[in-house]
Design an enzyme around this catalytic site. Structure first.
Site, PDB file in Angstrom:
ATOM      1  N   GLY A  41       0.894  -1.220  -0.239  1.00 30.39           N
ATOM      2  CA  GLY A  41      -0.096  -0.087  -0.004  1.00 30.39           C
ATOM      3  C   GLY A  41       0.792   1.421  -0.074  1.00 30.39           C
ATOM      4  O   GLY A  41       0.184   2.332  -0.083  1.00 30.39           O
ATOM      5  N   LYS A  53      -6.190  10.843   7.269  1.00 33.70           N
ATOM      6  CA  LYS A  53      -7.653  10.960   7.099  1.00 33.70           C
ATOM      7  C   LYS A  53      -8.625  10.244   8.216  1.00 33.70           C
ATOM      8  O   LYS A  53      -9.503  10.973   8.548  1.00 33.70           O
ATOM      9  CB  LYS A  53      -8.509  10.700   5.678  1.00 33.70           C
ATOM     10  CG  LYS A  53      -8.210  11.452   4.632  1.00 33.70           C
ATOM     11  CD  LYS A  53      -7.298  11.776   4.086  1.00 33.70           C
ATOM     12  CE  LYS A  53      -6.441  13.063   4.032  1.00 33.70           C
ATOM     13  NZ  LYS A  53      -5.323  13.302   3.441  1.00 33.70           N
ATOM     14  N   GLY A 181       3.592  25.706   4.950  1.00 37.25           N
ATOM     15  CA  GLY A 181       2.092  25.788   4.775  1.00 37.25           C
ATOM     16  C   GLY A 181       1.529  25.203   3.741  1.00 37.25           C
ATOM     17  O   GLY A 181       0.773  25.789   3.080  1.00 37.25           O
ATOM     18  N   HIS A 444     -31.546  18.987  -5.508  1.00 38.56           N
ATOM     19  CA  HIS A 444     -31.725  20.004  -4.384  1.00 38.56           C
ATOM     20  C   HIS A 444     -32.162  19.297  -3.045  1.00 38.56           C
ATOM     21  O   HIS A 444     -33.038  18.432  -3.309  1.00 38.56           O
ATOM     22  CB  HIS A 444     -32.669  21.023  -4.710  1.00 38.56           C
ATOM     23  CG  HIS A 444     -33.094  22.226  -3.669  1.00 38.56           C
ATOM     24  ND1 HIS A 444     -32.181  22.990  -3.440  1.00 38.56           N
ATOM     25  CD2 HIS A 444     -34.126  22.156  -2.803  1.00 38.56           C
ATOM     26  CE1 HIS A 444     -32.783  23.885  -2.286  1.00 38.56           C
ATOM     27  NE2 HIS A 444     -33.737  23.344  -2.053  1.00 38.56           N
TER      28      HIS A 444
HETATM   29  P1  FAD Z   1       4.346   5.349  -2.641  1.00 34.99           P
HETATM   30  O1  FAD Z   1       3.142   5.344  -2.081  1.00 34.99           O
HETATM   31  O2  FAD Z   1       5.661   6.108  -1.871  1.00 34.99           O
HETATM   32  O3  FAD Z   1       5.114   4.106  -2.654  1.00 34.99           O
HETATM   33  C1  FAD Z   1       6.016   3.689  -3.003  1.00 34.99           C
HETATM   34  C2  FAD Z   1       6.503   2.206  -2.195  1.00 34.99           C
HETATM   35  O4  FAD Z   1       7.848   1.731  -2.902  1.00 34.99           O
HETATM   36  C3  FAD Z   1       6.815   2.081  -0.915  1.00 34.99           C
HETATM   37  O5  FAD Z   1       6.117   1.440   0.023  1.00 34.99           O
HETATM   38  C4  FAD Z   1       8.356   1.917  -0.717  1.00 34.99           C
HETATM   39  O6  FAD Z   1       8.436   1.085   0.580  1.00 34.99           O
HETATM   40  C5  FAD Z   1       8.571   1.300  -1.810  1.00 34.99           C
HETATM   41  N1  FAD Z   1      10.134   1.100  -2.362  1.00 34.99           N
HETATM   42  C6  FAD Z   1      10.798   2.210  -2.378  1.00 34.99           C
HETATM   43  N2  FAD Z   1      11.997   1.684  -2.941  1.00 34.99           N
HETATM   44  C7  FAD Z   1      11.854   0.541  -3.098  1.00 34.99           C
HETATM   45  C8  FAD Z   1      12.721  -0.533  -3.520  1.00 34.99           C
HETATM   46  N3  FAD Z   1      14.136  -0.221  -3.864  1.00 34.99           N
HETATM   47  N4  FAD Z   1      12.402  -1.910  -3.539  1.00 34.99           N
HETATM   48  C9  FAD Z   1      11.250  -2.133  -3.163  1.00 34.99           C
HETATM   49  N5  FAD Z   1      10.175  -1.248  -2.565  1.00 34.99           N
HETATM   50  C10 FAD Z   1      10.549   0.002  -2.572  1.00 34.99           C
HETATM   51  N6  FAD Z   1      -2.108  11.846  -1.830  1.00 34.99           N
HETATM   52  C11 FAD Z   1      -3.496  12.088  -1.956  1.00 34.99           C
HETATM   53  O7  FAD Z   1      -3.710  11.869  -3.164  1.00 34.99           O
HETATM   54  N7  FAD Z   1      -4.481  11.971  -1.239  1.00 34.99           N
HETATM   55  C12 FAD Z   1      -4.222  12.230   0.050  1.00 34.99           C
HETATM   56  O8  FAD Z   1      -4.977  12.511   1.057  1.00 34.99           O
HETATM   57  C13 FAD Z   1      -2.720  12.223   0.687  1.00 34.99           C
HETATM   58  N8  FAD Z   1      -2.409  12.268   1.631  1.00 34.99           N
HETATM   59  C14 FAD Z   1      -1.107  12.215   2.052  1.00 34.99           C
HETATM   60  C15 FAD Z   1      -0.769  12.583   3.336  1.00 34.99           C
HETATM   61  C16 FAD Z   1       0.528  12.409   3.858  1.00 34.99           C
HETATM   62  C17 FAD Z   1       0.687  12.513   5.347  1.00 34.99           C
HETATM   63  C18 FAD Z   1       1.604  12.005   2.912  1.00 34.99           C
HETATM   64  C19 FAD Z   1       2.945  11.837   3.533  1.00 34.99           C
HETATM   65  C20 FAD Z   1       1.180  11.808   1.511  1.00 34.99           C
HETATM   66  C21 FAD Z   1      -0.150  11.890   0.974  1.00 34.99           C
HETATM   67  N9  FAD Z   1      -0.665  11.800  -0.016  1.00 34.99           N
HETATM   68  C22 FAD Z   1      -1.915  11.737  -0.623  1.00 34.99           C
HETATM   69  C23 FAD Z   1       0.393  11.665  -1.124  1.00 34.99           C
HETATM   70  C24 FAD Z   1       0.497   9.826  -1.624  1.00 34.99           C
HETATM   71  O9  FAD Z   1       0.783   9.322  -0.387  1.00 34.99           O
HETATM   72  C25 FAD Z   1       1.432   9.973  -2.726  1.00 34.99           C
HETATM   73  O10 FAD Z   1       1.303  10.722  -3.719  1.00 34.99           O
HETATM   74  C26 FAD Z   1       1.341   8.253  -3.123  1.00 34.99           C
HETATM   75  O11 FAD Z   1       1.383   7.224  -2.082  1.00 34.99           O
HETATM   76  C27 FAD Z   1       2.273   8.003  -4.110  1.00 34.99           C
HETATM   77  O12 FAD Z   1       2.399   6.740  -4.856  1.00 34.99           O
HETATM   78  P2  FAD Z   1       3.481   5.842  -5.244  1.00 34.99           P
HETATM   79  O13 FAD Z   1       2.957   4.658  -5.461  1.00 34.99           O
HETATM   80  O14 FAD Z   1       4.048   6.574  -6.418  1.00 34.99           O
HETATM   81  O15 FAD Z   1       4.680   5.920  -4.186  1.00 34.99           O
HETATM   82  P1  NAI Z   2       4.001  21.044  -0.288  1.00 33.46           P
HETATM   83  O1  NAI Z   2       4.734  20.982  -1.520  1.00 33.46           O
HETATM   84  O2  NAI Z   2       2.329  20.829  -0.126  1.00 33.46           O
HETATM   85  O3  NAI Z   2       4.135  22.386   1.132  1.00 33.46           O
HETATM   86  C1  NAI Z   2       5.375  22.503   1.285  1.00 33.46           C
HETATM   87  C2  NAI Z   2       5.329  24.085   1.842  1.00 33.46           C
HETATM   88  O4  NAI Z   2       6.596  24.235   2.670  1.00 33.46           O
HETATM   89  C3  NAI Z   2       5.414  24.883   0.635  1.00 33.46           C
HETATM   90  O5  NAI Z   2       4.196  26.092   1.070  1.00 33.46           O
HETATM   91  C4  NAI Z   2       6.904  25.559   0.785  1.00 33.46           C
HETATM   92  O6  NAI Z   2       6.634  26.804   0.348  1.00 33.46           O
HETATM   93  C5  NAI Z   2       7.007  25.392   2.404  1.00 33.46           C
HETATM   94  N1  NAI Z   2       8.528  25.298   2.507  1.00 33.46           N
HETATM   95  C6  NAI Z   2       9.511  24.887   2.156  1.00 33.46           C
HETATM   96  N2  NAI Z   2      10.625  25.134   2.253  1.00 33.46           N
HETATM   97  C7  NAI Z   2      10.450  25.879   3.603  1.00 33.46           C
HETATM   98  C8  NAI Z   2      11.411  26.309   4.697  1.00 33.46           C
HETATM   99  N3  NAI Z   2      12.443  26.125   4.684  1.00 33.46           N
HETATM  100  N4  NAI Z   2      10.671  26.898   5.635  1.00 33.46           N
HETATM  101  C9  NAI Z   2       9.423  27.190   5.461  1.00 33.46           C
HETATM  102  N5  NAI Z   2       8.394  26.687   4.520  1.00 33.46           N
HETATM  103  C10 NAI Z   2       9.028  26.098   3.574  1.00 33.46           C
HETATM  104  O7  NAI Z   2       4.643  19.673   0.786  1.00 33.46           O
HETATM  105  P2  NAI Z   2       4.194  18.756   1.951  1.00 33.46           P
HETATM  106  O8  NAI Z   2       3.001  19.561   2.587  1.00 33.46           O
HETATM  107  O9  NAI Z   2       5.231  18.403   2.818  1.00 33.46           O
HETATM  108  O10 NAI Z   2       3.490  17.534   1.238  1.00 33.46           O
HETATM  109  C11 NAI Z   2       4.230  16.887   0.288  1.00 33.46           C
HETATM  110  C12 NAI Z   2       3.280  16.361  -0.806  1.00 33.46           C
HETATM  111  O11 NAI Z   2       2.660  15.122  -0.218  1.00 33.46           O
HETATM  112  C13 NAI Z   2       2.588  17.231  -1.302  1.00 33.46           C
HETATM  113  O12 NAI Z   2       3.228  17.635  -2.711  1.00 33.46           O
HETATM  114  C14 NAI Z   2       1.180  16.634  -1.880  1.00 33.46           C
HETATM  115  O13 NAI Z   2       1.039  16.406  -3.071  1.00 33.46           O
HETATM  116  C15 NAI Z   2       1.256  15.252  -1.009  1.00 33.46           C
HETATM  117  N6  NAI Z   2       0.224  15.096  -0.106  1.00 33.46           N
HETATM  118  C16 NAI Z   2      -1.068  15.403  -0.560  1.00 33.46           C
HETATM  119  C17 NAI Z   2      -2.280  15.422   0.306  1.00 33.46           C
HETATM  120  C18 NAI Z   2      -3.529  15.454  -0.138  1.00 33.46           C
HETATM  121  O14 NAI Z   2      -3.648  15.296  -1.294  1.00 33.46           O
HETATM  122  N7  NAI Z   2      -4.664  15.918   0.648  1.00 33.46           N
HETATM  123  C19 NAI Z   2      -2.099  15.424   1.728  1.00 33.46           C
HETATM  124  C20 NAI Z   2      -0.799  15.369   2.265  1.00 33.46           C
HETATM  125  C21 NAI Z   2       0.479  15.203   1.207  1.00 33.46           C
END
Ligand code: FAD
Ligand code: NAI
EC number: 1.8.1.4
Length: 465
Positions: A41, A53, A181, A444
């Site tokens: 996952g 979430k 932020g 609605h």
């Molecule tokens: P990942 O989900 O990062 O999966 C990659 C996997 O590859 C990992 O499990 C890792 O262990 C594995 N891996 C890495 N290197 C190797 C290797 N060499 N061999 C074997 N396995 C390996 N996105 C949304 O759309 N909605 C959200 O609400 C949302 N919330 C988020 C909240 C947080 C706190 C964070 C951190 C991210 C959130 N994201 C959200 C972003 C989302 O999680 C990522 O965009 C998404 O998981 C990317 O999918 P991926 O398959 O590219 O990589």
């Molecule tokens: P982000 O790119 O959304 O925000 C990072 C923020 O940090 C920016 O506003 C940037 O200007 C600021 N920043 C960068 N360097 C800084 C510094 N030195 N000091 C102060 N501020 C600084 O990145 P974030 O929040 O870490 O999320 C990472 C990724 O995970 C996002 O790109 C997002 O796509 C994904 N994600 C998606 C979610 C969703 O779809 N609901 C939820 C959580 C993450």
């Protein structure tokens, strides 16, 4: 009979990799997926979308009970926080969903190669001491937290944490400082504010939520401020010292000037994420990353190396789970000789705060760079359902081409913006004009009527404002 162990070997079982694996197997390809984590996952299911979430949803209930929103509707309760139980329901949600992916792997006969994979050459990969070969290898290794020099994350200690640590805090911090932020900072900052922390967001830029429409960024900040989040914009963190359970941050104006200090019981570092390519052995196959550390691909997700494709957070584009999933389906279809489609111009993004913030397509600023536009904003205050539900904040903004009326972007702040945005994405995928949306009958009373009204506004004739 193929000379390879597998038709397709996918590295990484996040939403990109696991979906690609299932789709490839459904299309009759012999498929393996290497994953080093204990559970499938990826970031999304284990430490990202799902657990965040779970905490957002639960903390919303707590705040509704504590902050008076329930009392306003005639439900009087005195809530008591059981943080252990809140964490348990988060862990249960993650466990159920990661097990579900394992079940789907078995059902579709995808082999899970347990361990981290390293390239030996373009068609062979070593996992846990064993070499496996495949006609096509898909890199879906995702991303991890960008470190901030001078601010060392130690999730176990729980004082300076990244998003993974911030999901698991054993107690509500009194003072939390969020560095960045962006999406993570605002979502997880909201969780702990609702549970009782005083939250300050330190943002380098002069506005939060980079990449979103300017009206949305301004309005969102106003709403978060009203909720009690403090903002220090145009400010950078230059250092952090930790003594026992307290952190002291040094801050400076981004444009230069006098330094100040800020104390916190918990510091969340959320300044972005970087693609995971370390340890993959890309040098063994002669594959280079771009300046941002991403793997470049063509429209069929082919890298510069024959037989190696890449998807998800490790390639350019928004780092979003649904983008990775769609690329997972498309790459499998290309590999199977079909046409895989991902419309990268219509990828919705949602911030799951209260209210939610969602957008799809172009911001007004970006749209104007391409030509003349017509825009309209409809306030949620004038939407009967939002008003009845005591959810007055936010608006729907529709941006359309001034000449063709084609919808170029939709931006929403509303309690259910994440659900509402799907309609806008579907419309844009079909090339809808604002008139198409305005003349589509919407049930609605629903929040979605605000999209219809905003579209009517583009034509100059909303009913309820
Ligand atoms: P990942 O989900 O990062 O999966 C990659 C996997 O590859 C990992 O499990 C890792 O262990 C594995 N891996 C890495 N290197 C190797 C290797 N060499 N061999 C074997 N396995 C390996 N996105 C949304 O759309 N909605 C959200 O609400 C949302 N919330 C988020 C909240 C947080 C706190 C964070 C951190 C991210 C959130 N994201 C959200 C972003 C989302 O999680 C990522 O965009 C998404 O998981 C990317 O999918 P991926 O398959 O590219 O990589
Ligand atoms: P982000 O790119 O959304 O925000 C990072 C923020 O940090 C920016 O506003 C940037 O200007 C600021 N920043 C960068 N360097 C800084 C510094 N030195 N000091 C102060 N501020 C600084 O990145 P974030 O929040 O870490 O999320 C990472 C990724 O995970 C996002 O790109 C997002 O796509 C994904 N994600 C998606 C979610 C969703 O779809 N609901 C939820 C959580 C993450």
């Amino acid at each position: 009979m193929s000379d390879y162990d597998y038709d397709v070997l996918i590295i990484g079982a996040g939403p990109g990799g696991y979906v690609a694996a299932i789709r490839a197997a459904q299309l009759g390809l012999k498929t393996a997926c290497a994953e080093g984590r204990e559970t499938l996952g990826g970031t999304c299911l284990n430490v990202g979308c799902i657990p965040s979430k779970a905490m957002l949803h639960a903390s919303e209930y707590f705040e509704a009970a504590k902050g008076g929103a329930m009392a306003e509707m005639g439900i009087e309760v005195t809530p008591k926080l059981n943080l252990g139980q809140m964490h348990k329901q988060r862990i249960d949600a993650v466990g159920g969903l990661t097990k579900g992916v394992e079940f789907l792997f078995k059902k579709n006969k995808v082999d899970w190669l347990k361990g981290y994979a390293t390239f030996k050459d373009a068609h062979s990969v070593e996992v846990n001491g064993e070499t496996k070969t495949a006609k096509t290898v898909v890199i879906a290794t995702g991303s991890s937290v960008t470190p901030l020099p001078g601010v060392e994350v130690d999730n176990a200690k729980g004082v300076v944490v990244d998003s993974t640590g911030a999901l698991e805090l054993p107690a509500v911090p009194k003072k939390m400082v969020v560095i960045g932020g962006g999406v993570i900072g605002l979502e997880l900052g909201s969780v702990w504010r609702r549970l009782g922390a005083e939250v300050t967001v330190v943002e380098f830029l002069d506005q939060i939520l980079p990449g979103m429409d300017a009206d949305v960024r301004k309005e969102a900040q106003k709403i978060f401020k009203k909720q009690g989040i403090e903002f220090k914009l145009g400010t950078k963190v230059t250092g952090c010292t930790v003594k026992g359970k307290k952190a002291t941050l040094t801050l400076e104006p981004a444009a230069g000037g006098d330094a100040e200090t800020l104390e916190a019981d918990c510091v969340l570092v959320s300044i972005g994420r970087k693609p995971n390519t370390d340890g993959l052995g890309l040098d063994k196959i002669g594959l280079e990353t771009n300046k941002r550390g991403q793997i470049e691909v063509d429209g069929e997700f082919r890298t510069a190396v024959d037989g190696v494709r890449a998807i998800g957070d490790v390639i350019p584009g928004p780092m979003l789970a649904h983008k990775a999933e769609d690329e997972g389906i498309a790459v499998a279809e290309w590999i199977a000789g079909q046409t895989g489609i991902v419309n990268h111009d219509v990828i919705p993004s949602v911030v799951y705060t209260w209210p939610e913030i969602a957008g799809v397509g172009l911001t007004e600023e970006a749209a104007k760079e391409r030509g003349a536009v017509k825009t309209s904003k409809f306030p949620m205050l004038a939407n009967s359902r939002a008003k009845t539900n005591h959810e007055p904040d936010g608006f729907v903004k529709v941006i359309a081409d001034a000449e063709t009326d084609r919808v170029l972007g939709v931006w929403i702040i509303a309690s259910v913006a994440g659900t509402m945005i799907a309609e806008a994405a579907l419309g844009m995928e079909f090339g809808a004009t604002s008139e198409d949306i305005a003349y589509t009958c919407h049930a609605h009373p629903t929040h979605s009527e605000a999209i219809k009204e905003a579209a009517m506004g583009v034509m100059g004739k909303p009913i309820h404002t």
